[in-house]
Write a protein that holds these residues in place. Structure first.
Motif, mmCIF file in Angstrom:
data_model
loop_
_atom_site.group_PDB
_atom_site.id
_atom_site.type_symbol
_atom_site.label_atom_id
_atom_site.label_comp_id
_atom_site.label_asym_id
_atom_site.label_seq_id
_atom_site.Cartn_x
_atom_site.Cartn_y
_atom_site.Cartn_z
ATOM 1 N N LYS A 177 -9.532 -6.576 1.108
ATOM 2 C CA LYS A 177 -10.708 -5.831 0.662
ATOM 3 C C LYS A 177 -10.483 -5.278 -0.736
ATOM 4 N N LYS A 178 -11.466 -5.484 -1.580
ATOM 5 C CA LYS A 178 -11.374 -4.955 -2.932
ATOM 6 C C LYS A 178 -11.468 -3.446 -2.904
ATOM 7 N N SER A 179 -10.537 -2.787 -3.598
ATOM 8 C CA SER A 179 -10.490 -1.329 -3.567
ATOM 9 C C SER A 179 -11.706 -0.742 -4.281
ATOM 10 N N THR A 180 -12.260 0.292 -3.668
ATOM 11 C CA THR A 180 -13.398 1.007 -4.252
ATOM 12 C C THR A 180 -13.080 2.490 -4.253
ATOM 13 N N PRO A 181 -13.460 3.220 -5.289
ATOM 14 C CA PRO A 181 -13.176 4.654 -5.331
ATOM 15 C C PRO A 181 -13.833 5.371 -4.161
ATOM 16 N N SER A 182 -13.043 6.144 -3.426
ATOM 17 C CA SER A 182 -13.557 6.877 -2.276
ATOM 18 C C SER A 182 -13.630 8.372 -2.529
ATOM 19 N N GLY A 183 -13.054 8.810 -3.645
ATOM 20 C CA GLY A 183 -13.051 10.236 -3.925
ATOM 21 C C GLY A 183 -11.882 10.961 -3.309
ATOM 22 N N LEU A 220 15.686 3.085 -3.461
ATOM 23 C CA LEU A 220 16.748 2.190 -3.007
ATOM 24 C C LEU A 220 17.933 2.312 -3.956
ATOM 25 N N SER A 221 19.106 2.461 -3.384
ATOM 26 C CA SER A 221 20.325 2.531 -4.186
ATOM 27 C C SER A 221 21.323 1.501 -3.665
ATOM 28 N N ASN A 222 21.920 0.756 -4.584
ATOM 29 C CA ASN A 222 22.956 -0.231 -4.238
ATOM 30 C C ASN A 222 22.456 -1.231 -3.196
ATOM 31 N N ALA A 223 21.306 -1.842 -3.492
ATOM 32 C CA ALA A 223 20.696 -2.787 -2.559
ATOM 33 C C ALA A 223 21.164 -4.209 -2.845
ATOM 34 N N ASP A 224 21.266 -4.994 -1.779
ATOM 35 C CA ASP A 224 21.664 -6.399 -1.878
ATOM 36 C C ASP A 224 20.715 -7.207 -0.994
ATOM 37 N N ILE A 225 19.863 -8.013 -1.630
ATOM 38 C CA ILE A 225 18.850 -8.783 -0.911
ATOM 39 C C ILE A 225 19.133 -10.270 -1.106
ATOM 40 N N SER A 226 19.181 -11.022 -0.010
ATOM 41 C CA SER A 226 19.490 -12.451 -0.115
ATOM 42 C C SER A 226 18.620 -13.250 0.856
ATOM 43 N N ARG A 227 18.298 -14.470 0.429
ATOM 44 C CA ARG A 227 17.543 -15.433 1.243
ATOM 45 C C ARG A 227 16.306 -14.790 1.884
ATOM 46 N N SER A 228 15.553 -14.080 1.061
ATOM 47 C CA SER A 228 14.391 -13.357 1.574
ATOM 48 C C SER A 228 13.167 -13.623 0.710
ATOM 49 N N HIS A 229 12.004 -13.436 1.327
ATOM 50 C CA HIS A 229 10.727 -13.685 0.666
ATOM 51 C C HIS A 229 9.879 -12.428 0.734
ATOM 52 N N LEU A 230 9.376 -11.978 -0.416
ATOM 53 C CA LEU A 230 8.507 -10.813 -0.501
ATOM 54 C C LEU A 230 7.179 -11.235 -1.095
ATOM 55 N N PHE A 231 6.084 -10.860 -0.406
ATOM 56 C CA PHE A 231 4.755 -11.251 -0.857
ATOM 57 C C PHE A 231 3.822 -10.056 -0.773
ATOM 58 N N TYR A 232 3.147 -9.773 -1.902
ATOM 59 C CA TYR A 232 2.200 -8.670 -1.975
ATOM 60 C C TYR A 232 0.933 -9.189 -2.633
ATOM 61 N N SER A 233 -0.212 -8.962 -1.975
ATOM 62 C CA SER A 233 -1.454 -9.535 -2.482
ATOM 63 C C SER A 233 -2.623 -8.589 -2.273
ATOM 64 N N THR A 234 -3.411 -8.428 -3.339
ATOM 65 C CA THR A 234 -4.687 -7.713 -3.284
ATOM 66 C C THR A 234 -5.686 -8.556 -4.062
ATOM 67 N N PRO A 235 -6.988 -8.253 -3.959
ATOM 68 C CA PRO A 235 -7.960 -9.009 -4.761
ATOM 69 C C PRO A 235 -7.708 -8.891 -6.268
ATOM 70 N N GLU A 236 -7.015 -7.853 -6.707
ATOM 71 C CA GLU A 236 -6.783 -7.643 -8.135
ATOM 72 C C GLU A 236 -5.482 -8.271 -8.624
ATOM 73 N N ARG A 237 -4.447 -8.308 -7.778
ATOM 74 C CA ARG A 237 -3.140 -8.785 -8.238
ATOM 75 C C ARG A 237 -2.327 -9.314 -7.066
ATOM 76 N N SER A 238 -1.256 -10.031 -7.385
ATOM 77 C CA SER A 238 -0.366 -10.516 -6.338
ATOM 78 C C SER A 238 1.038 -10.703 -6.897
ATOM 79 N N VAL A 239 2.013 -10.562 -6.001
ATOM 80 C CA VAL A 239 3.412 -10.765 -6.349
ATOM 81 C C VAL A 239 4.034 -11.626 -5.257
#
Length: 285
Positions: free
Chosen positions: A225-231, A241-260
């Motif tokens: 859903k596209k974000s709309t100002p709600s007030g 996060l401190s001293n993190a170690d990430i391996s063999r992992s997939h991160l996905f973030y998606s909105t109508p405005e942007r995605s990673v």
């Protein structure tokens, strides 16, 4: 001169009575603790807990075993809980919790270690109703009329949950939140995760993790859903996060405005801070 020996004997008898009473209470506590570790007693506790939950919730509940390792550990094995539609709400292969029993005297549940393995939690929201609402409602019900509220003792303190310095271990854990109202999906399939919750403030939703080790995982945050100002600003949160170690992992973030979309084969993070306030997300590294 008055003989002091009778008075001495009386005090000696009182002292022996106190010592014998203390020894008896210590032995009784040890005996009860030992009895709770017996397989027959633990099976009885498991059967009672299963029957209680089935009657209370009115849904299918299966519980393989409740293990009490006196005085610090409690574990659950093979738990299955269905929602009112007959779908799986939660399943647990193994859950082990270590707490500081002495802190219970201070009305504090202080976790020391939480290990969860082969588990899944599946949440769903539609028309402002979650599929787990019946659980909270079942335990909130009262069969007797509520008495008039008594004056609150300002000197008393409520029960507190303490997560600081808790060791968290997850293995083969799945989480799904499907929010049809917000048209969002939060999904996490964690292969292996281990970290120390350095600090956790549940009131301000501020968490600091140290030494995060994440591998073989897939985490997705999807907002359709596209974000709309709600007030009204969205709830604030902070994650460090401190001293993190990430391996063999997939991160996905998606909105109508942007995605990673990130595939992390071997990534080390000395420091990463995510902070949200007033509908703004700040990232520091």
């Amino acid at each position: 001169m008055k003989d002091a020996r009778p008075a001495t004997r009386i005090w000696w008898k009182i002292l022996r009575f106190v010592l014998y009473t203390c020894c008896f209470l210590i032995l009784l506590t040890a005996a009860v603790g030992f009895a709770l570790t017996l397989p027959a007693v633990q099976q009885k506790i498991t059967d009672k807990a299963t029957s209680f939950l089935r009657e209370k919730l009115g849904t299918r509940v299966e519980l393989g075993a409740v293990r009490l390792h006196f005085p610090y550990n409690v574990s659950l094995e093979k738990l299955l809980l269905e929602d009112q539609q007959g779908d799986t709400l939660a399943r647990i292969g193994s859950l082990n919790i270590s707490v500081d029993m002495w802190q219970l005297l201070n009305q504090t549940i202080e976790f020391q270690k939480v290990s969860l393995e082969d588990a899944g939690v599946y949440l769903h929201k539609k028309d402002s109703i979650y599929n787990f609402d019946f659980v909270t409602q079942a335990f909130a019900k009262s069969k007797t009329p509520k008495p008039k509220p008594e004056p609150v003792d300002s000197g008393s303190s409520p029960w507190k949950i303490q997560l600081d310095l808790t060791v968290l271990q997850l293995k083969n854990v799945a989480f799904l939140l499907n929010d049809e109202d917000a048209e969002s999906i939060t999904q996490a399939n964690v292969g292996s995760l281990e970290t120390v919750i350095k600090t956790a403030d549940l009131k301000t939703t501020s968490i600091e993790l140290d030494g995060l080790r994440l591998s073989d995982s897939d985490i997705r945050l999807i907002d359709k859903k596209k974000s709309t100002p709600s007030g009204k600003p969205s709830p604030a949160f902070a994650l460090l996060l401190s001293n993190a170690d990430i391996s063999r992992s997939h991160l996905f973030y998606s909105t109508p405005e942007r995605s990673v979309d990130a595939n992390l084969e071997s990534t080390k993070l000395g420091r990463l801070k995510l902070q949200s306030a007033n509908d703004a997300l700040a990232i520091e590294s």
